[in-house]
Design an enzyme around this catalytic site. Structure first.
Site, short mmCIF file in Angstrom:
data_model
loop_
_atom_site.label_atom_id
_atom_site.label_comp_id
_atom_site.label_asym_id
_atom_site.label_seq_id
_atom_site.Cartn_x
_atom_site.Cartn_y
_atom_site.Cartn_z
N LYS A 264 31.85 47.06 37.22
CA LYS A 264 32.28 49.09 36.92
C LYS A 264 31.25 49.50 35.05
CE LYS A 264 36.83 49.99 38.17
NZ LYS A 264 36.65 51.03 39.41
N ARG A 338 43.40 47.60 46.92
CA ARG A 338 43.73 47.55 47.65
C ARG A 338 44.30 45.76 48.80
NH1 ARG A 338 38.00 50.43 50.19
NH2 ARG A 338 38.32 51.17 48.53
#
Ligand code: BES
Ligand code: ZN
Ligand code: ZN
Length: 483
Positions: A264, A338
């Site tokens: 990020k 996920r």
């Protein structure tokens, strides 16, 4: 802060501050002297969350009266009571008020409103200042608050609210911890402490055990970090179950999300310490469940990992085998939530859960869609969805139903594995939900994306900056009102 039942006669009660609710356009009969003048001059309007403090009002034994606006009577509900109570406790903070009374009179004296008031008082007093060495804001709070209401179930309704409020604060205390102090291991320690203190059965699966079971999706995320993962399982079994349902609550526990190799940007990366807020909410929920004792079995599961770009980190292009046996091609290591949830969902089904709800700070896309106001709700089952939306009404945690449509599944197709871990540029919250759905099979399931709602950057009059505990209140209501 202690919360207790108060005398019905709040007008004659001696206290540092009496909080009275005032609706918009409907002046209270007992308003006299300066209060009536304030009302008639329009300085008290009754608008939601308006607060007016007046000292030494004749006719009241209280040293101060705090008039709290409750808005239009037709819009008044338990969610607003919670906010009013929290705003009142925050307003009175630091004013030297030691004892106070929160009055719910007339039609306001319902069990739901009383519980909501107790939740508001407990959560309003919370501050994110555990690591400040001086002048802890939380220490300036009112010592004891009574709730006055003419209702036989007053004390039980208060207990319910205090239990939920304390659970929310526990979850916020965990979520607010910085990532150097709250690792998967210490997160498991916090959960263990809670489980022990509240008589829940408790287990942590370590890396070896997870490897033995075949949790390849979770372990792929964990492998880039020097911190070992921890798979936390907390179980509540009712003394007398009312049916066969077994609720599984799953919370994303990424104690820090750098993005991994798909790293990020550094700006704002510190916020990714709250990527375990879902897990913290589930730990808090299990404390409330243990104390409130619903008649349904509830298992809380928190897969805890740190997502780091270490030398052993997984790469874009890797293919991992999940606990379900399905293979996943990793195209972006930042879509890690996920992956750990996939294995947690499969494990929950193996434990015998008949209904599943997961909550996760899963996607930035849900923040684009819904902002910081509502959590995104994806459901594979209409009956469970109806129960969930119902449960959210009294908790005041706003939920918005999002599409879970097979067309979004197309974005996850790959020729190299059974599924890939990211979709296209648009509708990212929906393709993420479709990824999770792949692992739920025919078990009724709800996914709650709390990326926008788990953390408050701009404090509100009723809530401090920092973690909110969402969706704990809805979890608890769901279990307590299970149908
Ligand atoms: N933890 C983030 C999601 C997130 C973003 C939470 C902002 C809170 C605030 C998640 O793991 C993530 O990085 N998701 C990616 C997915 C993408 C790579 C498909 C995202 O949303 O950008
Ligand atoms: Zn991520
Ligand atoms: Zn994440």
């Amino acid at each position: 802060m202690e919360i207790k039942p108060g005398a019905v006669d709040f007008i004659g009660a001696e206290t540092d501050a009496l909080v009275l609710i005032e609706s918009e356009g409907a002046r209270r009969a007992d308003l006299a002297g300066p209060l009536a003048a304030l009302y008639d001059s329009g300085e008290i309007s009754g608008k939601p969350l308006e607060l007016t403090l007046v000292h030494g009002v004749a006719g009241f034994k209280a040293r101060r009266v705090l008039i709290a606006g409750a808005g239009k009577p037709e819009k008044f509900d338990a969610a607003l009571v919670r906010r009013i109570a929290a705003a009142a406790v925050r307003f009175l903070k630091g004013k030297g008020v030691k004892s106070a009374i929160f009055a719910l009179d007339g039609a306001h004296a319902t069990a739901a409103n009383i519980s909501a008031a107790a939740i508001g008082l407990v959560t309003g007093a919370w501050e994110p200042d555990v690591h400040k060495t001086e002048k802890k804001d939380s220490e300036k709070a009112v010592d004891s608050f009574s709730i006055s209401a003419a209702l036989p179930e007053l004390s039980a309704a208060i207990d319910y609210g205090v239990i939920v409020g304390e659970a929310l604060n526990l979850s916020r205390n965990i979520a607010v911890e910085p990532p150097n102090l709250l690792t998967p291991t210490t997160m498991a320690d916090r959960a263990r402490e809670m489980a022990k203190a509240n008589g829940l059965s408790f287990e942590v699966l370590d890396r070896d055990r997870m490897a033995q079971l075949g949790m390849g999706a979770l372990l792929g995320v964990a492998q880039g970090s020097a911190e070992p993962p921890a798979f936390i399982v907390m179980r509540y079994t009712p003394a007398k179950a009312s049916g066969d349902a077994h609720l599984g609550l799953i919370g994303k526990g990424v104690t820090f999300d750098t993005g991994g190799i798909s790293i990020k940007p550094s700006e704002g990366m510190e916020k990714m310490k709250y990527d375990m807020a879902g897990g913290a909410s589930v730990i808090g929920t299990m404390q409330a469940i243990a104390r409130l004792k619903p008649s349904i079995a509830v298992t809380g599961i928190v897969p805890a990992v740190e997502n780091m770009p270490g030398g052993k980190a997984q790469r874009p292009g890797d293919i991992v085998t999940s606990l379900s046996g399905k293979t996943v091609e990793i195209l972006n290591t930042d879509a890690e939530g996920r992956l750990i949830l996939a294995d947690a969902i499969t494990y929950a089904k193996q434990l015998g859960c008949t209904h599943l709800v997961d909550c996760a700070t899963l996607t930035g896309a849900i923040v684009v869609a819904l902002g910081y106001t509502s959590s995104g709700v994806f459901a594979s089952d209409d009956a469970l969805l109806a129960q969930w939306m119902d449960a959210s009404k009294t908790s005041g945690e706003k939920m918005w139903h999002m599409p879970l449509d097979d067309d979004y599944r197309d974005q996850l197709k790959t020729v190299y594995a059974d599924i890939q871990n990211i979709g296209g540029r648009w509708g990212g919250a929906c393709s993420a939900a479709m990824f999770l759905k792949e692992f739920t099979g025919d078990t009724p399931w709800i996914h709650v994306d709390i990326a926008g709602t788990a953390w408050l950057d701009d404090p509100k009059p009723y809530l401090a900056k920092g973690p909110t505990g969402v969706p704990l209140g809805t979890f608890v209501n769901l279990a307590m009102n299970w149908k």
